[in-house]
Design a protein around this motif. Structure first.
Motif: not given
Lengths: 139, 139, 139
Positions: A21, A51, A112, A116, B43
């Motif tokens: 990320t 994810v 996100l 996440q 999300r």
């Protein structure tokens, strides 16, 4: 509207999840793009993208354990065994997860959720260098 | 070429599939875009997205039943149990399905097949409010 | 920046993987686009998309065998049986793989890795005609 692209080289540890990320966020910042769509493409068939929750490390440990049990090594089902006992399971685990992710971004930030993170899922036993192609499109 | 974006708030029922096709179609119409690419991003890490058959409700029921059996609660494999027995299975089921979907659209209509609907798959037992980020790019 | 789109009609053999990489490459060349994002969307719920190894045919054979064993026909779990014993397993296998793939391209070439091919995964037993919607966006 304009485009930007790069490649990220990721060193995985073998059978693990690597949080990418931060590196994706940094590159997106460098593009100077504010609003658009970011795409991550994993150029391999024995590693993949995911994810997942970035809070409790046990979630990652449990995910790995689940995929190992669901798609075990040494399965007599497989004929493709020349590249080692962990190669065919790696292809199956990759098929069950993602090769590509597209994530909208707004004001320079991906959408996100709070918990996440973006992970490279290494399905082979040993460390590998994995290449991600990144593409962003926007204003 | 221009962009549009919004957030949809979805009330799930718990362990179920919620058809969100109508809401996505309505928003796409409001953007006034004719041709382009629509992206939906979930999300959350214990709910996910699925394109599935919208005709026979038994398909949805069977899908849910399959994922429940493949990724059961109370599995001694898991260490992440603090958030309840349905949390870790939810993460695994999300990993096995999709966090993101991109669907081209033409003349204001997504290229979904006749029998395809877009669903939010709630992997937790109880109802939740889930947020989807929508992004469209086109002419 | 501009867009291009088409439909590809794919004849599957039944329970198999059909390599569509060549047809996607050819169409992308015809668009004359150099840099951008290509999206493939499968308009069916009992066939899906997969990026997988294109070198050893045994990999494909083993992938198919794994999904057949993980999601067998004749499972007493299913209520949706009117369309044949292979229909509900096909929906589940599609849910476990991909309906959509987006692949960046550079100088007219998709960023696929050396060993990656794009496949249509036919989950029904018999041959079907499957339609893919292709969309490209770029310069």
């Amino acid at each position: 509207m304009r485009q930007a692209r790069t490649r990220l080289s990721i060193e995985t540890g073998g059978g693990d999840l690597t949080d990418v990320t931060g590196r994706v966020v940094r590159w997106l910042g460098e593009t100077g793009l504010s609003d658009g769509l970011l795409t991550i493409f994993c150029r391999h068939t024995s590693a993949s993208l995911l994810v997942q929750e970035n809070a409790d490390p046990d979630v990652q440990r449990d995910l790995i354990a689940f995929f190992r049990r669901l798609v075990p090594e040494g399965d007599p089902l497989y004929r493709h065994t020349d590249e080692g006992p962990d190669d065919m399971p790696a292809h199956v685990r990759a098929a069950l997860t993602q090769t590509q992710l597209s994530i909208p971004f707004e004001q320079g930030r991906m959408v996100l959720g709070t918990w996440q993170g973006i992970y490279v899922f290494e399905h082979r036993r040993r460390p590998h260098r994995r290449e991600l192609a990144l593409h962003a499109l926007g204003d």
